[in-house]
Design a protein around this motif. Structure first.
Motif, mmCIF file in Angstrom:
data_model
loop_
_atom_site.group_PDB
_atom_site.id
_atom_site.type_symbol
_atom_site.label_atom_id
_atom_site.label_comp_id
_atom_site.label_asym_id
_atom_site.label_seq_id
_atom_site.Cartn_x
_atom_site.Cartn_y
_atom_site.Cartn_z
ATOM 1 N N SER A 17 0.826 -1.200 0.000
ATOM 2 C CA SER A 17 0.000 0.000 0.000
ATOM 3 C C SER A 17 0.862 1.252 0.000
ATOM 4 O O SER A 17 0.370 2.359 -0.186
ATOM 5 C CB SER A 17 -0.914 0.008 1.232
ATOM 6 N N GLU A 18 2.170 1.093 0.238
ATOM 7 C CA GLU A 18 3.078 2.222 0.199
ATOM 8 C C GLU A 18 3.401 2.566 -1.252
ATOM 9 O O GLU A 18 3.337 1.710 -2.132
ATOM 10 C CB GLU A 18 4.383 1.875 0.938
ATOM 11 N N PRO A 19 3.768 3.838 -1.542
ATOM 12 C CA PRO A 19 4.166 4.192 -2.904
ATOM 13 C C PRO A 19 5.297 3.302 -3.376
ATOM 14 O O PRO A 19 6.234 3.009 -2.642
ATOM 15 C CB PRO A 19 4.622 5.657 -2.764
ATOM 16 N N ALA A 20 5.218 2.854 -4.624
ATOM 17 C CA ALA A 20 6.211 1.932 -5.150
ATOM 18 C C ALA A 20 7.547 2.628 -5.332
ATOM 19 O O ALA A 20 7.616 3.769 -5.765
ATOM 20 C CB ALA A 20 5.738 1.371 -6.493
ATOM 21 N N GLU A 21 8.626 1.936 -4.983
ATOM 22 C CA GLU A 21 9.953 2.420 -5.312
ATOM 23 C C GLU A 21 10.186 2.136 -6.788
ATOM 24 O O GLU A 21 9.985 1.020 -7.250
ATOM 25 C CB GLU A 21 11.005 1.699 -4.461
ATOM 26 N N LEU A 22 10.598 3.129 -7.520
ATOM 27 C CA LEU A 22 10.772 2.956 -8.954
ATOM 28 C C LEU A 22 12.238 3.107 -9.287
ATOM 29 O O LEU A 22 12.863 4.103 -8.934
ATOM 30 C CB LEU A 22 9.937 3.991 -9.709
ATOM 31 N N ALA A 23 12.808 2.108 -9.932
ATOM 32 C CA ALA A 23 14.220 2.142 -10.276
ATOM 33 C C ALA A 23 14.387 2.427 -11.755
ATOM 34 O O ALA A 23 13.670 1.870 -12.579
ATOM 35 C CB ALA A 23 14.880 0.815 -9.928
ATOM 36 N N PHE A 24 15.334 3.293 -12.082
ATOM 37 C CA PHE A 24 15.742 3.443 -13.468
ATOM 38 C C PHE A 24 16.784 2.366 -13.729
ATOM 39 O O PHE A 24 17.761 2.262 -13.005
ATOM 40 C CB PHE A 24 16.343 4.832 -13.713
ATOM 41 N N VAL A 25 16.545 1.559 -14.726
ATOM 42 C CA VAL A 25 17.400 0.416 -14.997
ATOM 43 C C VAL A 25 18.399 0.787 -16.080
ATOM 44 O O VAL A 25 18.019 1.292 -17.144
ATOM 45 C CB VAL A 25 16.563 -0.795 -15.445
ATOM 46 N N ASP A 26 19.679 0.531 -15.811
ATOM 47 C CA ASP A 26 20.721 0.765 -16.814
ATOM 48 C C ASP A 26 20.697 2.199 -17.344
ATOM 49 O O ASP A 26 20.757 2.434 -18.551
ATOM 50 C CB ASP A 26 20.571 -0.216 -17.993
ATOM 51 N N THR A 27 20.570 3.169 -16.438
ATOM 52 C CA THR A 27 20.606 4.551 -16.893
ATOM 53 C C THR A 27 21.980 4.857 -17.455
ATOM 54 O O THR A 27 22.990 4.313 -17.033
ATOM 55 C CB THR A 27 20.285 5.522 -15.745
ATOM 56 N N GLY A 28 21.998 5.744 -18.430
ATOM 57 C CA GLY A 28 23.246 6.062 -19.104
ATOM 58 C C GLY A 28 23.316 7.535 -19.429
ATOM 59 O O GLY A 28 23.021 8.373 -18.585
ATOM 60 N N PRO A 29 23.660 7.867 -20.665
ATOM 61 C CA PRO A 29 23.772 9.275 -21.047
ATOM 62 C C PRO A 29 22.418 9.973 -21.024
ATOM 63 O O PRO A 29 21.370 9.331 -21.003
ATOM 64 C CB PRO A 29 24.334 9.202 -22.473
ATOM 65 N N ALA A 30 22.461 11.292 -21.029
ATOM 66 C CA ALA A 30 21.227 12.073 -20.967
ATOM 67 C C ALA A 30 20.293 11.687 -22.106
ATOM 68 O O ALA A 30 20.710 11.627 -23.268
ATOM 69 C CB ALA A 30 21.555 13.558 -21.042
ATOM 70 N N PRO A 31 19.021 11.407 -21.799
ATOM 71 C CA PRO A 31 18.085 11.014 -22.859
ATOM 72 C C PRO A 31 17.883 12.124 -23.885
ATOM 73 O O PRO A 31 17.879 13.310 -23.549
ATOM 74 C CB PRO A 31 16.786 10.740 -22.096
ATOM 75 N N GLU A 32 17.704 11.703 -25.128
ATOM 76 C CA GLU A 32 17.342 12.616 -26.203
ATOM 77 C C GLU A 32 15.947 12.313 -26.732
ATOM 78 O O GLU A 32 15.446 13.027 -27.600
ATOM 79 C CB GLU A 32 18.363 12.522 -27.344
ATOM 80 N N ALA A 33 15.334 11.253 -26.211
ATOM 81 C CA ALA A 33 13.972 10.891 -26.608
ATOM 82 C C ALA A 33 13.300 10.162 -25.455
ATOM 83 O O ALA A 33 13.951 9.439 -24.699
ATOM 84 C CB ALA A 33 13.978 10.006 -27.852
ATOM 85 N N VAL A 34 12.003 10.380 -25.326
ATOM 86 C CA VAL A 34 11.185 9.649 -24.361
ATOM 87 C C VAL A 34 10.105 8.914 -25.141
ATOM 88 O O VAL A 34 9.418 9.513 -25.975
ATOM 89 C CB VAL A 34 10.541 10.592 -23.326
ATOM 90 N N ILE A 35 9.976 7.614 -24.885
ATOM 91 C CA ILE A 35 8.937 6.810 -25.522
ATOM 92 C C ILE A 35 7.977 6.327 -24.442
ATOM 93 O O ILE A 35 8.396 5.760 -23.430
ATOM 94 C CB ILE A 35 9.532 5.618 -26.296
ATOM 95 N N PHE A 36 6.695 6.565 -24.669
ATOM 96 C CA PHE A 36 5.647 6.187 -23.732
ATOM 97 C C PHE A 36 4.924 4.935 -24.216
ATOM 98 O O PHE A 36 4.617 4.809 -25.407
ATOM 99 C CB PHE A 36 4.593 7.299 -23.613
#
Length: 236
Positions: A17-36
């Protein structure tokens, strides 16, 4: 029907019931695109409806998902997967899936897919349109990558302005669906940036593996409020 176990490297939705911990997996260089992703990220997830149908049949949501929508961790010839590849109309699904349901001891009543596809019971995820607008107002490229059926396209277009996206990759038009690697390759090509510069949001954990394999940075959206806030922080 045997339920699949979670593959290595994947996470499962939080049941706390607690807010989910969200992990960014394999983050790397600054994003240039976001896909939803669409369902579960921009509109409420289809699992909400599956839960109601499952309750009606006296079973659990996971079993009903497997019956009505096929295996989660692979693409098969299940009728729902075929519909998402544009191979069969959704009007055929009730008849095609009835034997699968019967094998699980269920007698379908004839309205399960009508209930599943009823757009009146979907709603926009709070904060989703604002995040799409935030990305759209930035220099970043933006894409939409969705497993869908042809008949749901009007609802998709009503929910969000597709003109906001630089690339819209719809499984029912492409003839390939997540988690098939080909659809991620097409999305990469059309959004027009290097794979490691793509940040991808999806609520189904099994859709993240092929994206990561291609080099994308991924976000498993289990709590949209937490996920959207973390995406904004990352992009800023």
């Amino acid at each position: 029907m045997a339920m699949p176990t979670t593959p290595p490297g994947y996470s499962t939705p939080s049941t706390s019931s607690e807010p989910a911990e969200l992990a960014f997996v394999d983050t790397g260089p600054a994003p240039e695109a976001v896909i939803f992703d669409f369902g579960g990220v921009i509109i409420t997830p289809i699992t909400n409806k599956l839960a109601r149908i499952a309750e009606r049949h006296g079973t659990d949501t996971t079993t009903m998902l497997e019956v009505m929508m096929g295996p989660r961790y692979e693409s098969t010839d299940h009728p729902w997967h075929r519909a998402e590849r544009g191979e069969v109309p959704i009007t055929d699904l009730q008849e095609l899936v009835a034997p699968i349901a019967a094998a699980e001891g269920m007698t379908f009543q004839g309205d399960e897919y009508a209930e599943l596809m009823d757009d009146q019971t979907y709603s926009i995820v709070p904060g989703a349109i604002e995040l799409v607008g935030h990305v759209g107002d930035s220099p970043l490229r933006m894409g939409l990558l969705t497993n869908s059926v042809r008949e749901f396209r009007p609802e998709l277009e009503a929910a969000v302005d597709l003109a906001l996206f630089d690339a819209v990759v719809d499984s029912s038009i492409e003839g390939t669906r997540k988690p098939e690697p080909e659809i991620y390759c097409r999305a990469t090509e059309r959004v027009g940036v290097e794979p490691e510069r793509i940040l991808y949001l999806d609520d189904f954990d099994h859709n993240l593996g092929p994206a990561r394999d291609l080099g994308w940075q991924v976000v498993h959206v289990t709590d949209p409020t937490v996920a959207f806030a973390q995406v904004r922080r990352l992009l800023s």
